[in-house]
Design a protein around this motif. Structure first.
Motif, PDB file in Angstrom:
ATOM      1  N   ALA A   1       0.886  -1.164   0.008  1.00 18.69           N
ATOM      2  CA  ALA A   1      -0.026   0.003   0.005  1.00 18.69           C
ATOM      3  C   ALA A   1       0.758   1.344  -0.023  1.00 18.69           C
ATOM      4  N   GLY A   2       2.221   1.214   0.844  1.00 16.75           N
ATOM      5  CA  GLY A   2       2.910   2.319   0.866  1.00 16.75           C
ATOM      6  C   GLY A   2       3.215   2.692  -0.679  1.00 16.75           C
ATOM      7  N   LEU A   3       3.956   1.593  -1.298  1.00 16.72           N
ATOM      8  CA  LEU A   3       4.647   1.617  -2.753  1.00 16.72           C
ATOM      9  C   LEU A   3       3.299   2.069  -3.873  1.00 16.72           C
ATOM     10  N   ALA A   4       2.153   1.616  -3.476  1.00 12.69           N
ATOM     11  CA  ALA A   4       0.858   2.264  -4.279  1.00 12.69           C
ATOM     12  C   ALA A   4       0.701   3.625  -4.038  1.00 12.69           C
ATOM     13  N   VAL A   5       0.705   4.073  -2.834  1.00 15.71           N
ATOM     14  CA  VAL A   5       0.463   5.667  -2.455  1.00 15.71           C
ATOM     15  C   VAL A   5       1.484   6.423  -3.198  1.00 15.71           C
ATOM     16  N   GLU A   6       2.899   5.999  -3.047  1.00 17.05           N
ATOM     17  CA  GLU A   6       3.992   6.802  -3.711  1.00 17.05           C
ATOM     18  C   GLU A   6       3.697   6.773  -5.097  1.00 17.05           C
ATOM     19  N   THR A   7       3.346   5.858  -5.851  1.00 18.33           N
ATOM     20  CA  THR A   7       3.238   5.898  -7.443  1.00 18.33           C
ATOM     21  C   THR A   7       1.915   6.778  -7.609  1.00 18.33           C
ATOM     22  N   TYR A   8       1.056   6.782  -6.944  1.00 18.09           N
ATOM     23  CA  TYR A   8      -0.308   7.558  -7.175  1.00 18.09           C
ATOM     24  C   TYR A   8       0.064   9.045  -6.941  1.00 18.09           C
ATOM     25  N   ALA A   9       0.794   9.491  -5.772  1.00 18.88           N
ATOM     26  CA  ALA A   9       1.075  10.677  -5.411  1.00 18.88           C
ATOM     27  C   ALA A   9       1.927  11.273  -6.560  1.00 18.88           C
ATOM     28  N   SER A  10       2.725  10.430  -6.884  1.00 18.46           N
ATOM     29  CA  SER A  10       3.730  10.987  -7.733  1.00 18.46           C
ATOM     30  C   SER A  10       3.207  11.533  -9.286  1.00 18.46           C
ATOM     31  N   ARG A  11       2.249  10.462  -9.699  1.00 14.15           N
ATOM     32  CA  ARG A  11       1.546  10.846 -11.070  1.00 14.15           C
ATOM     33  C   ARG A  11       0.291  11.967 -10.901  1.00 14.15           C
ATOM     34  N   GLY A  12       0.150  12.116  -9.590  1.00 14.90           N
ATOM     35  CA  GLY A  12      -0.900  13.224  -9.626  1.00 14.90           C
ATOM     36  C   GLY A  12      -0.080  14.767  -9.857  1.00 14.90           C
TER      37      GLY A  12
END
Length: 435
Positions: free
Chosen positions: A248-259
């Motif tokens: 979940a942490g890696l997914a949050v990082e990826t989503y926040a970087s794309r935003g």
């Protein structure tokens, strides 16, 4: 006074570990005081700098608790409860020793800070950081005492809670003695067989004749005392939760970087483009690794025993399974810290200027050093815990090379499993920061 006498009479290696704890406490206290000096001239953004000091504070507290657990003078022993040294009292003694050690470090930090400000003289570096530490402004006494008391208070309370739980539940089980055969069982009853009575009289007469003969040896019946074998500890239940939180942490990082719409918080080093979501995902990944550490260590022990293991692999695997809870959590924390350091270092190329100052380097050194020292201390505690097992193996005739080989197999397995895991997490955590 008793805690001070126990501290002075301990083994030199224990004193060395306590000196390392005092040094770490001094480093954290100095970081907190530097944050206070910066806030006197720059009130804006000082809260974020203070929050970043919580990371070395947590690493120092973890190291202090691990050091207190390996102190042999505070281990529970039979008979100490009769003189008032029960489990809670021994935990309080260990916490007192930790408080004295951390207070010494905080005092050293205060002296060093005052010398750098120029308030005290007599050292070659007096006043070298007067401008950075707001030497022209008076220090608020309440804030100084509060910041300096943070490490001793948190470390003392955490040590008492950890050792109180260990001393009340970690004692070995008492041996179970076989019940003695009652004397009435050998006495003849009213319904007894006459042949049995005659046999009993004959055996009694033979025993009396043997006792009268001086050269006759009477064989005594020995009562074997069986020892209760403890049930094997269940597998740690934190592996699925740790994997889920890390993913979940890696997914949050990826989503926040794309935003790309997040506002970068004021961080040491100024990571450009790193929003709060990326840092929150990074924190979740670190927590997940810490939770999954015991489960991964237990799984390493299971893998060692697969495919018809020999004596070495069986011994190494069983030892890892038994010590998974003790050494797994520090290994998971070390994996998270090293992966974070690799990810931060990968943001800059060989010729890029790194905007890390001296205080950032001090904080990183404290975190990495305390985490590595905690892992080594946990391994030492595990070695002390299996001392009785090692002595039993030696009495059974096991060669010393067998135990050394098993230890080498355990260390190699841990390195083979955790090193690629650390590199993979570091690479995945650095992708959102570099794209």
């Amino acid at each position: 006074m008793l805690a001070l006498r126990l501290g002075l009479g301990t083994h030199p290696m224990v004193l060395l570990r306590r000196l390392l704890v005092a040094a770490a406490s001094a480093g954290v206290g100095f970081l907190l005081l530097c944050t206070l000096g910066w806030a006197l001239d720059h009130p804006a953004g000082s809260q974020s700098r203070l929050l970043w000091c919580l990371i070395p504070l947590a690493a120092t507290v973890q190291f202090a608790v691990a050091t207190a657990r390996t102190d042999q003078s505070t281990l529970p022993r039979s008979g100490l409860s009769a003189v008032g040294l029960g489990p809670s009292r021994l935990a309080a003694l260990a916490a007192s020793s930790t408080a004295v050690t951390c207070t010494l470090g905080s005092a050293v930090a205060l002296l060093f800070f005052l010398h750098l400000r120029g308030d005290l003289t007599g050292m070659p570096f007096d006043g070298d950081a007067a401008k950075l530490l707001a030497a022209g402004r008076p220090l608020p006494l309440g804030a100084v005492l509060t910041l300096l008391a943070a490490v001793p208070v948190v470390a003392t309370v955490t040590t008492w809670l950890a050792l109180r739980t260990r001393t009340t539940t970690g004692l070995p089980p008492a041996p179970v003695r076989a019940p003695a055969r009652p004397a009435a069982a050998t006495a003849p009853t009213a319904d007894a067989d006459p042949a049995s009575d005659q046999a009993l009289e004959t055996a009694t007469a033979e025993t009396a004749d043997a006792a009268q003969a001086p050269d006759t040896v009477v064989e005594e019946t020995r009562v074997v005392t069986p020892v209760r074998v403890p049930d094997p500890a269940p597998a740690p239940a934190g592996l699925p939760w740790g994997v889920a939180i890390a993913a979940a942490g890696l997914a949050v990082e990826t989503y926040a970087s794309r935003g790309g719409g997040g506002t970068p918080p004021p961080l040491p080093g100024h990571f450009d483009g790193s929003s709060a979501g990326v840092l929150a995902g990074w924190a979740l990944t670190a927590i997940g690794l810490a939770l999954a550490g015991p489960g991964i260590t237990h799984l390493c022990g299971l893998l060692l025993q697969a495919m018809r293991p020999g004596a070495v692999r069986l011994l190494a695997g069983r030892t890892l399974m038994a010590e998974a809870r003790r050494i797994g959590r520090p290994l998971g924390v070390l994996c998270a810290v090293v992966s974070g350091a690799f990810a931060a270092a990968s943001l800059y190329g060989p010729g890029d200027e790194r905007p890390f100052g001296a205080l950032t380097g001090l904080g990183a050194t404290l975190v990495i050093g305390c985490t590595a020292a905690t892992v080594l201390t946990a391994f030492l505690e595990a070695r002390q815990a299996r001392f009785a097992t090692t002595e039993s193996l030696y009495r059974l005739g096991a060669p010393a090379t067998l135990l050394r080989t098993a230890a080498a197999v355990r260390a190699t397995t841990i390195l083979v499993v955790f090193a690629p895991l650390t590199w993979a997490v570091a690479a995945l955590a650095a992708i959102p920061l570099t794209t």
